[in-house]
Design a protein around this motif. Sequence first.
Motif, PDB file in Angstrom:
ATOM      1  N   LEU A  18       0.833  -1.213   0.000  1.00 17.56           N
ATOM      2  CA  LEU A  18       0.000   0.000   0.000  1.00 17.56           C
ATOM      3  C   LEU A  18       0.863   1.258   0.000  1.00 17.56           C
ATOM      4  CD1 LEU A  18      -2.791  -1.084   2.525  1.00 17.56           C
ATOM      5  CD2 LEU A  18      -2.936  -0.948   0.042  1.00 17.56           C
ATOM      6  N   VAL A  19       1.973   1.211   0.751  1.00 21.12           N
ATOM      7  CA  VAL A  19       2.875   2.378   0.776  1.00 21.12           C
ATOM      8  C   VAL A  19       3.463   2.623  -0.611  1.00 21.12           C
ATOM      9  CG1 VAL A  19       5.115   3.176   1.624  1.00 21.12           C
ATOM     10  CG2 VAL A  19       3.439   2.255   3.215  1.00 21.12           C
ATOM     11  N   SER A  20       3.845   1.543  -1.301  1.00 27.55           N
ATOM     12  CA  SER A  20       4.439   1.702  -2.635  1.00 27.55           C
ATOM     13  C   SER A  20       3.449   2.352  -3.603  1.00 27.55           C
ATOM     14  CB  SER A  20       4.903   0.344  -3.168  1.00 27.55           C
ATOM     15  OG  SER A  20       3.803  -0.467  -3.538  1.00 27.55           O
ATOM     16  N   ILE A  21       2.161   1.946  -3.505  1.00 27.60           N
ATOM     17  CA  ILE A  21       1.129   2.539  -4.381  1.00 27.60           C
ATOM     18  C   ILE A  21       0.927   4.010  -4.035  1.00 27.60           C
ATOM     19  CG2 ILE A  21      -1.317   2.453  -4.997  1.00 27.60           C
ATOM     20  CD1 ILE A  21      -1.220  -0.573  -4.437  1.00 27.60           C
ATOM     21  N   LEU A  22       0.819   4.290  -2.740  1.00 23.00           N
ATOM     22  CA  LEU A  22       0.564   5.665  -2.296  1.00 23.00           C
ATOM     23  C   LEU A  22       1.708   6.597  -2.692  1.00 23.00           C
ATOM     24  CD1 LEU A  22      -1.292   7.546  -0.673  1.00 23.00           C
ATOM     25  CD2 LEU A  22      -0.009   6.931   1.378  1.00 23.00           C
ATOM     26  N   ILE A 285      14.171   4.269  -2.038  1.00 19.64           N
ATOM     27  CA  ILE A 285      14.524   4.765  -0.701  1.00 19.64           C
ATOM     28  C   ILE A 285      13.337   4.653   0.246  1.00 19.64           C
ATOM     29  CG2 ILE A 285      15.218   6.806   0.596  1.00 19.64           C
ATOM     30  CD1 ILE A 285      16.824   7.699  -1.821  1.00 19.64           C
ATOM     31  N   VAL A 286      12.158   5.065  -0.219  1.00 20.90           N
ATOM     32  CA  VAL A 286      10.974   5.011   0.648  1.00 20.90           C
ATOM     33  C   VAL A 286      10.653   3.566   1.039  1.00 20.90           C
ATOM     34  CG1 VAL A 286       8.491   5.404   0.735  1.00 20.90           C
ATOM     35  CG2 VAL A 286       9.980   7.153  -0.201  1.00 20.90           C
ATOM     36  N   MET A 287      10.749   2.645   0.097  1.00 26.54           N
ATOM     37  CA  MET A 287      10.457   1.251   0.413  1.00 26.54           C
ATOM     38  C   MET A 287      11.486   0.686   1.391  1.00 26.54           C
ATOM     39  SD  MET A 287       7.675   0.705  -1.028  1.00 26.54           S
ATOM     40  CE  MET A 287       7.551  -1.010  -0.575  1.00 26.54           C
TER      41      MET A 287
END
Length: 315
Positions: A18-22, A285-287
Amino acid sequence: MTRHIAIQAALSLLSLLLVSILVFWLVDLLPGDAAERVLGQDATTEGLAVLREQFGLNHSALARYLAWISGLLRGDLGTSMIAGQPVANYVAGRVQNSAILAAFALVLYVPVSLALALLTAVYRGTAVDVGLTVFVLLGMCIPEFVIAIFLVSLFAVTLNLFPALALLDTAQGFGDLVRMLFLPVLTLTAAMSAYSVRLMRESLIQILDSDYIQLARLKGLPNWRIMGWHALPNALGPALNVLALNIAWLIGSIVLVETVFNFDGLGRLLVNSIRYKDTPVIQAIVMLLCAVYVLANLLADVSIMALNPKLRTRR
């Protein structure tokens, strides 16, 4: 316990998806694209068309996300639009630098937090407790970048004891590295300790007031044995939760601290990548930061269950 861990692991993977999609969606909403950032004011219609074709920006956002996620599942993080090299190689050096900074901060944070929590719990109600509590509350109220600026003004500008910038590539030897990282590490430790000392203090006070601690005192056990054998082990559960939360906080705050000290780490690279809308680097980086956050919380849950017999045997 195994079933609970499996459920937590599945929820963690779902959270990462979900974080990757957002994040992909939010980055796509930013005005402009990487082609415009690269060409700048000299951009022509033909040049933009060529670069967008090269970066794959002519495809829809859904097609680009599906291509990215399928590459991620194969272990391919893509290619940086700005640097023109594989994201894994481009980010690896920054990961190492940020890991060094975080490791130094955690090594200092654990003994400092435990010592301050013990002092405020054992000497509660005294001048020592009041003084340390005021100091801790100030640490909780002041943002980390303000602490960083204050430390730079005091130790780098006024006293000239430590460098204002943490330029790792200029460090010569371990002593020089420690001196260079002193201010960013102190900034992160001060901010992290403020929260953990308050939480561990309350936990320790409850344990010190419990019946079995009072019985140990009536039996004449020395204070060092009561604290070391009976109080501290039982306070480890809440402390592990605090440690996990602080690791998660550290992941977010390292971006600001690296920017203030011009530290060549993940946080600074993330800020620059957002400026140039370099989506593959931002996503990587975010992932990575989210995976560390999720893993820290998962390990904290497992450790608490392992330390608590009631949770360990719960069905």
